[in-house]
Design a protein around this motif. Sequence first.
Motif, PDB file in Angstrom:
ATOM      1  N   ILE A  23     -10.578 -11.664   3.480  1.00 37.76           N
ATOM      2  CA  ILE A  23      -9.633 -10.563   3.548  1.00 37.76           C
ATOM      3  C   ILE A  23      -9.507  -9.906   2.171  1.00 37.76           C
ATOM      4  N   SER A  24      -8.863  -8.753   2.149  1.00 37.62           N
ATOM      5  CA  SER A  24      -8.444  -8.114   0.905  1.00 37.62           C
ATOM      6  C   SER A  24      -6.929  -8.166   0.893  1.00 37.62           C
ATOM      7  N   ALA A  25      -6.348  -8.697  -0.154  1.00 42.23           N
ATOM      8  CA  ALA A  25      -4.895  -8.765  -0.294  1.00 42.23           C
ATOM      9  C   ALA A  25      -4.526  -8.283  -1.686  1.00 42.23           C
ATOM     10  N   THR A  26      -3.888  -7.118  -1.752  1.00 46.62           N
ATOM     11  CA  THR A  26      -3.467  -6.549  -3.030  1.00 46.62           C
ATOM     12  C   THR A  26      -2.136  -5.837  -2.858  1.00 46.62           C
ATOM     13  N   ARG A  27      -1.433  -5.701  -3.979  1.00 43.13           N
ATOM     14  CA  ARG A  27      -0.139  -5.023  -3.954  1.00 43.13           C
ATOM     15  C   ARG A  27      -0.334  -3.525  -4.164  1.00 43.13           C
ATOM     16  N   SER A  28       0.116  -2.719  -3.204  1.00 42.14           N
ATOM     17  CA  SER A  28       0.044  -1.269  -3.347  1.00 42.14           C
ATOM     18  C   SER A  28       1.309  -0.732  -4.015  1.00 42.14           C
ATOM     19  N   ALA A  29       2.293  -1.562  -4.161  1.00 40.92           N
ATOM     20  CA  ALA A  29       3.527  -1.303  -4.906  1.00 40.92           C
ATOM     21  C   ALA A  29       4.104  -2.669  -5.230  1.00 40.92           C
ATOM     22  N   ASP A  30       5.085  -2.710  -6.096  1.00 39.23           N
ATOM     23  CA  ASP A  30       5.670  -4.007  -6.437  1.00 39.23           C
ATOM     24  C   ASP A  30       6.250  -4.699  -5.213  1.00 39.23           C
ATOM     25  N   TYR A  31       6.636  -3.919  -4.212  1.00 43.52           N
ATOM     26  CA  TYR A  31       7.302  -4.472  -3.033  1.00 43.52           C
ATOM     27  C   TYR A  31       6.419  -4.495  -1.789  1.00 43.52           C
ATOM     28  N   TYR A  32       5.152  -4.090  -1.887  1.00 42.92           N
ATOM     29  CA  TYR A  32       4.228  -4.107  -0.745  1.00 42.92           C
ATOM     30  C   TYR A  32       3.014  -4.978  -1.048  1.00 42.92           C
ATOM     31  N   LEU A  33       2.673  -5.848  -0.107  1.00 41.30           N
ATOM     32  CA  LEU A  33       1.422  -6.593  -0.168  1.00 41.30           C
ATOM     33  C   LEU A  33       0.576  -6.136   1.014  1.00 41.30           C
ATOM     34  N   ASP A  34      -0.516  -5.457   0.735  1.00 44.95           N
ATOM     35  CA  ASP A  34      -1.416  -4.960   1.778  1.00 44.95           C
ATOM     36  C   ASP A  34      -2.491  -5.997   2.062  1.00 44.95           C
ATOM     37  N   VAL A  35      -2.663  -6.355   3.320  1.00 50.82           N
ATOM     38  CA  VAL A  35      -3.695  -7.297   3.735  1.00 50.82           C
ATOM     39  C   VAL A  35      -4.574  -6.581   4.761  1.00 50.82           C
ATOM     40  N   THR A  36      -5.859  -6.472   4.437  1.00 56.90           N
ATOM     41  CA  THR A  36      -6.813  -5.756   5.294  1.00 56.90           C
ATOM     42  C   THR A  36      -8.099  -6.566   5.422  1.00 56.90           C
ATOM     43  N   ASP A  68      -2.096   3.484 -10.541  1.00 55.51           N
ATOM     44  CA  ASP A  68      -1.031   2.740 -11.209  1.00 55.51           C
ATOM     45  C   ASP A  68      -0.664   1.424 -10.537  1.00 55.51           C
ATOM     46  N   MET A  69      -1.385   1.067  -9.482  1.00 56.05           N
ATOM     47  CA  MET A  69      -1.066  -0.154  -8.754  1.00 56.05           C
ATOM     48  C   MET A  69      -2.286  -1.071  -8.662  1.00 56.05           C
ATOM     49  N   PRO A  70      -2.064  -2.362  -8.381  1.00 59.15           N
ATOM     50  CA  PRO A  70      -3.196  -3.289  -8.263  1.00 59.15           C
ATOM     51  C   PRO A  70      -4.244  -2.844  -7.242  1.00 59.15           C
ATOM     52  N   THR A  71      -3.850  -2.145  -6.178  1.00 60.36           N
ATOM     53  CA  THR A  71      -4.850  -1.650  -5.223  1.00 60.36           C
ATOM     54  C   THR A  71      -5.775  -0.640  -5.882  1.00 60.36           C
ATOM     55  N   ASP A  72      -5.271   0.100  -6.862  1.00 57.55           N
ATOM     56  CA  ASP A  72      -6.096   1.079  -7.578  1.00 57.55           C
ATOM     57  C   ASP A  72      -7.082   0.397  -8.521  1.00 57.55           C
ATOM     58  N   SER A  90       1.624  -1.319 -14.458  1.00 57.43           N
ATOM     59  CA  SER A  90       1.941  -2.604 -15.094  1.00 57.43           C
ATOM     60  C   SER A  90       0.871  -2.921 -16.138  1.00 57.43           C
ATOM     61  N   ASP A  91       1.188  -3.821 -17.046  1.00 56.42           N
ATOM     62  CA  ASP A  91       0.212  -4.249 -18.047  1.00 56.42           C
ATOM     63  C   ASP A  91      -1.020  -4.846 -17.374  1.00 56.42           C
ATOM     64  N   GLU A  92      -0.809  -5.522 -16.244  1.00 54.00           N
ATOM     65  CA  GLU A  92      -1.909  -6.115 -15.473  1.00 54.00           C
ATOM     66  C   GLU A  92      -2.909  -5.039 -15.033  1.00 54.00           C
ATOM     67  N   VAL A  93      -2.409  -3.915 -14.541  1.00 57.77           N
ATOM     68  CA  VAL A  93      -3.273  -2.820 -14.093  1.00 57.77           C
ATOM     69  C   VAL A  93      -3.904  -2.125 -15.294  1.00 57.77           C
ATOM     70  N   LYS A  94      -3.113  -1.865 -16.331  1.00 60.05           N
ATOM     71  CA  LYS A  94      -3.635  -1.202 -17.534  1.00 60.05           C
ATOM     72  C   LYS A  94      -4.795  -1.980 -18.137  1.00 60.05           C
ATOM     73  N   ALA A  95      -4.703  -3.298 -18.121  1.00 60.58           N
ATOM     74  CA  ALA A  95      -5.752  -4.137 -18.715  1.00 60.58           C
ATOM     75  C   ALA A  95      -7.083  -4.008 -17.975  1.00 60.58           C
ATOM     76  N   GLN A  96      -7.063  -3.543 -16.739  1.00 59.84           N
ATOM     77  CA  GLN A  96      -8.294  -3.433 -15.954  1.00 59.84           C
ATOM     78  C   GLN A  96      -8.933  -2.047 -16.047  1.00 59.84           C
ATOM     79  N   ALA A  97      -8.280  -1.120 -16.741  1.00 61.77           N
ATOM     80  CA  ALA A  97      -8.798   0.237 -16.874  1.00 61.77           C
ATOM     81  C   ALA A  97      -9.411   0.449 -18.254  1.00 61.77           C
ATOM     82  N   GLN A  98     -10.323   1.415 -18.334  1.00 61.52           N
ATOM     83  CA  GLN A  98     -10.905   1.773 -19.631  1.00 61.52           C
ATOM     84  C   GLN A  98      -9.923   2.558 -20.478  1.00 61.52           C
ATOM     85  N   PHE A  99      -9.136   3.406 -19.813  1.00 61.55           N
ATOM     86  CA  PHE A  99      -8.209   4.290 -20.518  1.00 61.55           C
ATOM     87  C   PHE A  99      -6.823   4.196 -19.890  1.00 61.55           C
ATOM     88  N   VAL A 100      -5.810   4.554 -20.687  1.00 62.31           N
ATOM     89  CA  VAL A 100      -4.440   4.637 -20.191  1.00 62.31           C
ATOM     90  C   VAL A 100      -3.922   6.019 -20.548  1.00 62.31           C
TER      91      VAL A 100
END
Length: 168
Positions: free
Chosen positions: A74-87, A116-120, A137-147
Amino acid sequence: GLDLWAFVGCDWYVSRAVGIHVEEHVEQLGIQPSLLRSPSDITGSVAKLVGVSDDFAAVRRCEQDVLQACGKRISATRSADYYLDVTHRDADKGNGVVRLARLLDVPLAEIASIGDMPTDALMFRQTGTSIAMGNASDEVKAQAQFVTASNAEEGFAVAMERFVLARA
């Protein structure tokens, strides 16, 4: 401990009719949900399950628990701090951008992704340029080349000027 939402075809089911974030989602979607009375209501063609809670730590824990239990099935990621999407494992933004690139015959190296979210962040791993919004979040920023700047500071426009158009 999370509320459950299920998207089945064009239908939306919720475990609590007056649950958190239901009203704002009704406004966004323009449809009313049906009450999920039994798992048999959603067997078959579920497109997405969503765990919903304002206990952000519980949503993060649930994400880890689901991934541990189901692994790469499955894919399980947060599309917002309050949503966990499972597909389905292939139904996420990373795979979506890969499929679109193939359909449009555009090399992934020439695609910029922004979010701006883990799904991105799933897109960030696939595209040639990845940009996190300043409000991510810092978690998402760390995965991008630029902020870039935040949503409130026209971060999308800033990103296009600095990281896309300036490089074109």
